[in-house]
Structure formats: C-alpha cells, structure tokens
Design an enzyme around this catalytic site. Structure first.
Site, mmCIF file in Angstrom:
data_model
loop_
_atom_site.group_PDB
_atom_site.id
_atom_site.type_symbol
_atom_site.label_atom_id
_atom_site.label_comp_id
_atom_site.label_asym_id
_atom_site.label_seq_id
_atom_site.Cartn_x
_atom_site.Cartn_y
_atom_site.Cartn_z
ATOM 1 N N HIS A 12 0.819 -1.229 0.000
ATOM 2 C CA HIS A 12 0.000 0.000 0.000
ATOM 3 C C HIS A 12 0.849 1.274 0.000
ATOM 4 C CE1 HIS A 12 -0.066 -0.483 4.667
ATOM 5 N NE2 HIS A 12 0.961 0.239 4.297
ATOM 6 N N HIS A 59 -2.189 4.676 9.616
ATOM 7 C CA HIS A 59 -0.842 5.178 9.909
ATOM 8 C C HIS A 59 -0.964 6.496 10.672
ATOM 9 C CE1 HIS A 59 -0.407 2.495 6.409
ATOM 10 N NE2 HIS A 59 0.859 2.351 6.717
ATOM 11 N N HIS A 193 10.087 -3.964 4.024
ATOM 12 C CA HIS A 193 10.489 -2.555 3.984
ATOM 13 C C HIS A 193 10.812 -2.054 5.376
ATOM 14 C CE1 HIS A 193 6.130 -2.132 4.707
ATOM 15 N NE2 HIS A 193 6.186 -0.813 4.786
ATOM 16 N N GLU A 240 3.770 -5.455 8.678
ATOM 17 C CA GLU A 240 2.472 -5.271 8.007
ATOM 18 C C GLU A 240 1.993 -6.565 7.348
ATOM 19 O OE1 GLU A 240 2.614 -0.508 6.886
ATOM 20 O OE2 GLU A 240 3.072 -1.935 5.310
HETATM 21 C C1 DHB Z 1 6.193 3.304 2.530
HETATM 22 C C2 DHB Z 1 5.552 2.081 2.685
HETATM 23 C C3 DHB Z 1 4.489 1.948 3.582
HETATM 24 O O1 DHB Z 1 3.844 0.767 3.806
HETATM 25 C C4 DHB Z 1 4.052 3.043 4.300
HETATM 26 O O2 DHB Z 1 2.980 2.892 5.101
HETATM 27 C C5 DHB Z 1 4.691 4.277 4.153
HETATM 28 C C6 DHB Z 1 5.766 4.391 3.275
HETATM 29 C C7 DHB Z 1 7.317 3.456 1.559
HETATM 30 O O3 DHB Z 1 7.752 2.462 0.957
HETATM 31 O O4 DHB Z 1 7.763 4.586 1.353
HETATM 32 FE FE FE Z 2 2.384 0.998 5.587
#
Ligand code: DHB
Ligand code: FE
Length: 281
Positions: A12, A59, A193, A240
């Site tokens: 997302h 978030h 990530h 996540e």
């Molecule tokens: C990014 C990924 C995420 O899941 C998020 O909530 C905010 C930023 C990113 O890859 O920049």
């Molecule tokens: Fe996220």
C-alpha cells in the site's frame, strides 16, 4: 448466503497513490509497478464482487498513539479519504456496508474475537492505495468496502496466528449472513520494507518470495513466524505482512493462486501482490 470467493493481497506504498494522483504512472520508474496491476483490474471487472472486506493499517491518521485498537471494524455508511499532510487524496469516498459490517462485528465478538466498533473514521493510504491499484481511477468505487484496521504501528501488534485465526472467524461470520453476496477480502501492506534507522531501505527478496509461496501452500507455517523474525527478515515495517494472514485465514485451505506480481523497489518497499481464489463449492 454470503460467501468469500477470493482473497487479494497488495502493498500500500503511499508514493504509488501520489504517482497516480499526479499523473506519473507512465514514467519509467512507475510504469513497471502499474503494469503488475493490469491483470487484477480486468479480473475484478469480470468477477464483480458485491462487497470487499479490506484489511489494512491506519498510519496515525484516524487513530493516534492516544488510541490504538488492535482490531477495528468500520461499521459506518461511508469513510472519507484522510488528510495525511498534503490534503486528502482525490479519490472517491468509500461507501461501507453497515449491515454486513455489524453482522461481522456481532459474529466475531460472540465468537470470542473482540473487535473495536468504529462508526466514524477517515481512511488513509493503507486503504485508498490498494483500492486505486485494484480499480484504477473511477468516479466512484465499484462496490462497498468494509475497512478492518489492524494495529501494526505500535508494539505489540497481534501475532501472525491471531491474524490467521481472525481470518477464519471472518469466514464463519460471512457465511452466516443470510443475503446472497459475493464477498472478497483484501490484505494490504508489506512486503519487506524499513522506513527508519540504519537499515532504512532494507528489502529482502528471498524472504518475500518464500512468503508469497507459503501464502498459498503453507499459511499455517507462516502463521508461526514470530514478530522478531519479521523485523529481522522483512524490516521494521515488514510486520504489516501479518495483515495478509487475515486474508489467507478467510479462504479455504486449498485456495488456488490465480496471479502473482513482485517488484523492487517502489519508494522504500518491495511491492508484492497475489490473488487467491476459493474452489467453487
Ligand atoms: C512506505 C511504505 C508503507 O507501507 C508506508 O505505510 C509508508 C511508506 C514506503 O515504501 O515509502
Ligand atoms: Fe504501511
């Protein structure tokens, strides 16, 4: 009788929403990302779900560190796109399905899975970016969406097994809803990530590939992954991925993989996407 016919998972990443909203999808950086979602758009146009249950995380947009529900279900008539600092995304207001949402809330709570009931909530990129990836840029989203928020922002998030069991309870809840409805469930977030600290930008393709493989074939194995392993192997925000297990738990054990896409990177994330379909009864 309502029935969950398929599950979809997708990352997302908020920058994907910005790329769409600012008309950058044809740029060399973004083109391969959006190409990976061409299939699902056509598939959904054929499948025509009546309702989507969308498992996502807020978030710090609707909730904050003052109030952190572990699991929350949106029972409102509608949910507006949240302002995440640059104004709300120019996407349609999400129409809910209060009748089914209240039914699921009641069924889950009486099944001893306690949910927070939400009657007013704005929805951030965690929910709107997946809708954009699945449906493009329509005037109105083609079906009602029930938001189901999971805390993966503040330790301790729920375990993978808890999420998997929640999915199973959602399947029972939907099956006990009288009206005939074709329901799909979407799990969002991930894949590997890390947005912070010395490992910011961390991506682990072997872990993500094994997770995609396991989602179809060995979800019970995935449900046993402890929090610390997500942090180590998928980065601090890789947790996540437990939301994908809610989706998987809501499907049959022998659900079939219809489509898969993986691309590195989009912003800071490894983008993953999979479609799983239940066998026809
Ligand atoms: C990014 C990924 C995420 O899941 C998020 O909530 C905010 C930023 C990113 O890859 O920049
Ligand atoms: Fe996220």
């Amino acid at each position: 009788m309502a029935d969950i016919v398929a599950g979809i998972a997708t990352s997302h990443v908020p920058a994907i929403g910005a790329a769409l909203d600012l008309g950058k999808t044809g740029e060399p950086y973004w083109q391969p990302v959006f190409k990976g979602y061409e299939f699902v758009k056509g598939w959904l146009a054929e499948q025509k779900p009546d309702v989507i249950i969308l498992v996502y995380n807020d978030h710090a947009s609707a909730f904050s560190l003052e109030l952190i529900p572990t699991f929350a279900i949106g029972c409102a008539e509608s949910f507006a796109p949240a302002d995440e600092g640059w104004g709300p995304r120019p996407v349609p207001v999400v129409q809910g399905h209060p009748e089914l949402a209240w039914h699921i809330a009641q069924a889950l709570i009486l099944d001893e899975i306690d949910m927070t009931i939400v009657n007013k909530m704005d929805v951030d990129h965690g929910l709107t970016v997946p809708l954009s990836l699945l449906f493009g840029q329509p005037q109105a989203w083609p079906c009602p969406v029930i938001p189901l928020a999971v805390n993966v922002v503040q330790y301790p998030p729920p375990t993978g097994n808890r999420c998997y069991q929640l999915g199973k309870a959602i399947r029972r809840a939907v099956a006990s809803f009288e009206p005939d409805l074709k329901v799909m469930i979407v799990g969002t977030g991930g894949m590997s990530h890390q947005l912070q600290g010395p490992r910011a930008g961390f991506i682990n393709t072997p872990f993500d590939t094994a997770f995609l493989d396991g989602l179809t074939r060995d979800p019970v194995g995935l449900s046993k992954i402890p929090h610390i392993e997500y942090v180590r192997e998928a980065g601090s925000e890789g947790i996540e991925l437990v939301m994908w297990l809610v989706m998987r738990g809501a499907l049959a054990d022998d659900a079939k993989e219809v489509h898969r896409f993986y691309h590195v990177p989009a912003s800071n994330s490894a983008v993953g996407h999979i479609i799983l379909q239940n066998p026809k009864e």
